[in-house]
Write an enzyme that holds these catalytic residues in place. Structure first.
Site, PDB file in Angstrom:
ATOM      1  N   TYR A 293     -29.602  49.851 -21.850  1.00 12.88           N
ATOM      2  CA  TYR A 293     -30.910  50.556 -21.427  1.00 12.88           C
ATOM      3  C   TYR A 293     -31.688  50.661 -22.831  1.00 12.88           C
ATOM      4  O   TYR A 293     -31.612  51.425 -23.666  1.00 12.88           O
ATOM      5  CB  TYR A 293     -30.576  51.898 -21.008  1.00 12.88           C
ATOM      6  CG  TYR A 293     -31.908  52.436 -20.262  1.00 12.88           C
ATOM      7  CD1 TYR A 293     -33.066  52.867 -21.145  1.00 12.88           C
ATOM      8  CD2 TYR A 293     -31.791  53.088 -19.014  1.00 12.88           C
ATOM      9  CE1 TYR A 293     -34.134  53.305 -20.603  1.00 12.88           C
ATOM     10  CE2 TYR A 293     -32.867  53.527 -18.333  1.00 12.88           C
ATOM     11  CZ  TYR A 293     -34.094  53.560 -19.168  1.00 12.88           C
ATOM     12  OH  TYR A 293     -34.943  54.243 -18.649  1.00 12.88           O
TER      13      TYR A 293
ATOM     14  N   TYR B 125     -39.728  43.118 -20.961  1.00 18.93           N
ATOM     15  CA  TYR B 125     -39.815  42.734 -19.722  1.00 18.93           C
ATOM     16  C   TYR B 125     -40.500  43.716 -19.035  1.00 18.93           C
ATOM     17  O   TYR B 125     -41.781  43.521 -18.554  1.00 18.93           O
ATOM     18  CB  TYR B 125     -38.245  42.512 -19.520  1.00 18.93           C
ATOM     19  CG  TYR B 125     -37.993  42.607 -17.949  1.00 18.93           C
ATOM     20  CD1 TYR B 125     -38.447  41.538 -17.072  1.00 18.93           C
ATOM     21  CD2 TYR B 125     -37.041  43.538 -17.341  1.00 18.93           C
ATOM     22  CE1 TYR B 125     -38.272  41.845 -15.696  1.00 18.93           C
ATOM     23  CE2 TYR B 125     -36.620  43.527 -16.060  1.00 18.93           C
ATOM     24  CZ  TYR B 125     -37.339  42.661 -15.208  1.00 18.93           C
ATOM     25  OH  TYR B 125     -37.095  43.013 -13.796  1.00 18.93           O
TER      26      TYR B 125
END
Lengths: 136, 383
Positions: free
Chosen positions: B281, B329
């Site tokens: 993450y 992204y």
């Protein structure tokens, strides 16, 4: 005319019943932390039991107001109306043990610096404990 | 192989990504759910467990109503952006104990379109955060993470260049992903010359703010046989959480990933060197350095040099953030769901230009809250 006392800070929504003594003391520029009467450990924020020994025997004591910067950042974008960037946001370890989030009022400050409590006055709210570096 | 009835991820799909102006959050989840169910060879009526976060009050109830699902196992716990790794853990146990057969884990956000990200800690009068954090102007959550990054660099010797190198690695992967929000090449110097937000975190040390989300379908062995794509086994999972208020964290250089990683790897019966693909993450660049250390990919203080060696890049020893991550992204406010989706695609061998060759074991590692409040680790394997 009412004989009621003025509303407490927690009744005004600016504290909660467990933090009321802390903020009341701030009005007198006194920095309080909790101390366990069983094991002697200090803690902050306040709770009705000791995180260290689990005894339910906490008292308020006045901290010396001295400590060491554990971490520090310079906030460079606006976050709240009251603070104009850039300003120091820091974690200070009090000599009694508890760690506080705070601001450092100084031209320069870094991790490990020794600091002492100071007070920032606020409109309609108790003074806020902040810290200033000791003379190097 | 672990000793419990197996669970599989049998379908995954992203919601529309980027800037989404033609859908609501609920309809985003619905279209992703249909696509994921198509992969699974299942229908909405097959779903008997529902997991979501950030979909409003009683989120699973609202999402269940919208999708026409009446689950017998349901959860909308708020574990921040890592909630979806927690949910895979819980779905795995629910499947193993027969409490459900097919679980839908879903989420969508339009935080970019709505401009809904707050900068300040919630000022709700009387909360501990309102009393002890908000008055000091702590940015939510960059201030919390900056305090962690500053202490980590001080204690463990990481340099700004090491942090920046994480963003560069993410961007290299994003260049290979047609769905990535930003794909232009990025250099360490460009990261370091981007505006400082909260020292030591520059703008490009921080993740994106985009719309997005996704759906993951978890099923037991019986229903996994219906899958139209290769099911991916959930080998293990773990979770933990520590502090909410940053001053309550005893050590800002360590995350609850120490616990979630240990439990997940232990359940899966693997060690860090068995991992072929790592999906951390990456909300902030330094976060990835902490995870590498906490999950045992290297020792404390060694992650900076490891990252500088190109370890995380395409072709590196530990391909990481292979979608381009939250840094390049997509970061829809809660990235954890997209980490799972990318891990599954890598294990199925359908990641296109960014495919990691022979990927058999992938780890999705989520974090959530403020300066690593929560952590959950999921180990996935191609069977």
């Amino acid at each position: 005319v009412s004989d009621r006392s003025p509303p407490s800070l927690s009744e005004q929504g600016n504290a909660d019943p467990t933090t009321e003594p802390f903020w009341q003391a701030c009005m007198e520029h006194r920095l309080l932390v909790q101390r366990c009467t069983s094991c002697g450990k200090h803690q902050f924020y306040p709770r009705p039991f000791c995180l260290s020994c689990e005894a339910a025997a906490m008292e308020w004591v006045e901290a010396a107001g001295t400590g060491t910067i554990y971490s520090i950042t310079t906030v460079r974008i606006p976050v709240v109306d009251e603070l104009k960037p850039p300003y120091f946001l820091a974690l200070v370890d009090l000599d009694e043990g508890p760690r506080l989030l705070t601001n450092i009022e100084a031209d320069s400050a870094r991790i490990g610096d020794r600091v002492t409590v100071a007070w920032r006055s606020r409109n309609g709210l108790p003074p806020l404990p902040i810290f200033r570096p000791d003379q190097r | 192989m672990p000793e419990f009835p197996p669970a599989y991820i049998v379908g995954v799909a992203e919601t529309p990504l980027g800037k989404v102006t033609y859908h609501s959050e609920l309809s985003m989840v619905a279209v992703a759910a249909q696509e994921a169910l198509g992969e699974a060879g299942l229908q909405f009526r097959d779903i008997d467990a529902l997991f979501t976060n950030y979909m409003g009050e009683e989120g699973s109830v609202q999402l269940g109503e919208y999708l026409g699902i009446r689950p017998r196992y349901a959860e909308s716990s708020d574990m921040g952006g890592a909630s979806f790794e927690f949910f895979v853990h819980h779905a795995l146990l629910a499947v193993a104990t027969g409490r459900c057969n097919v679980a839908l884990i879903g989420y969508a956000s339009r935080q970019r379109s709505r401009r809904s990200r707050p900068r300040a800690v919630s000022g709700n009068s009387g909360t501990l955060a309102a009393q002890f954090e908000a008055p000091y102007g702590i940015h939510f959550p960059i201030g919390h993470y900056a305090l962690s990054a500053a202490r980590y660099m001080h204690e463990c010797g990481a340099k700004q260049e090491h942090l920046a190198r994480v963003a560069v690695a993410a961007r290299k992967w994003a260049a290979l992903n047609p769905k990535a929000w930003i794909r232009e090449p990025l250099t360490v110097d460009e990261v370091l010359s981007s505006p400082m937000i909260c020292d030591p975190l520059h703008k490009l040390d921080c993740c994106l703010v985009t719309d997005g989300g996704g759906v993951v379908i978890v099923a037991g062995r019986e229903r996994a046989r219906d899958a139209r794509k290769r099911p991916v086994r959930v080998l293990g999972a773990g979770e933990s959480h520590t502090q909410w208020h940053v001053a309550q964290c005893p050590d800002l250089t360590v995350t609850p990933g120490v616990v979630s990683g240990r439990d997940a790897f232990g359940m899966a019966g693997i060690k860090p060197s068995d991992v072929h693909v790592f999906e951390p993450y990456d909300n902030f660049t330094h976060a990835v350095l902490l995870y590498l250390e906490d999950l045992g990919f290297c020792k404390k203080g060694e992650a900076g040099e490891l990252v500088a060696s190109g370890c995380l890049d395409p072709g590196g020893r530990l391909p990481s953030m292979t979608s381009g991550g939250g840094l390049s992204y997509n970061h829809p406010g809660a990235l954890g769901i997209l980490l799972l989706i990318e891990a599954v695609r890598q294990l199925r061998g359908e990641a296109g230009d960014r495919q990691v060759p022979n990927a058999e074991i992938a780890v999705a590692h989520g974090t959530g809250g403020l300066a690593f409040s929560t952590a959950s680790t999921v180990v996935l394997a191609r069977e």
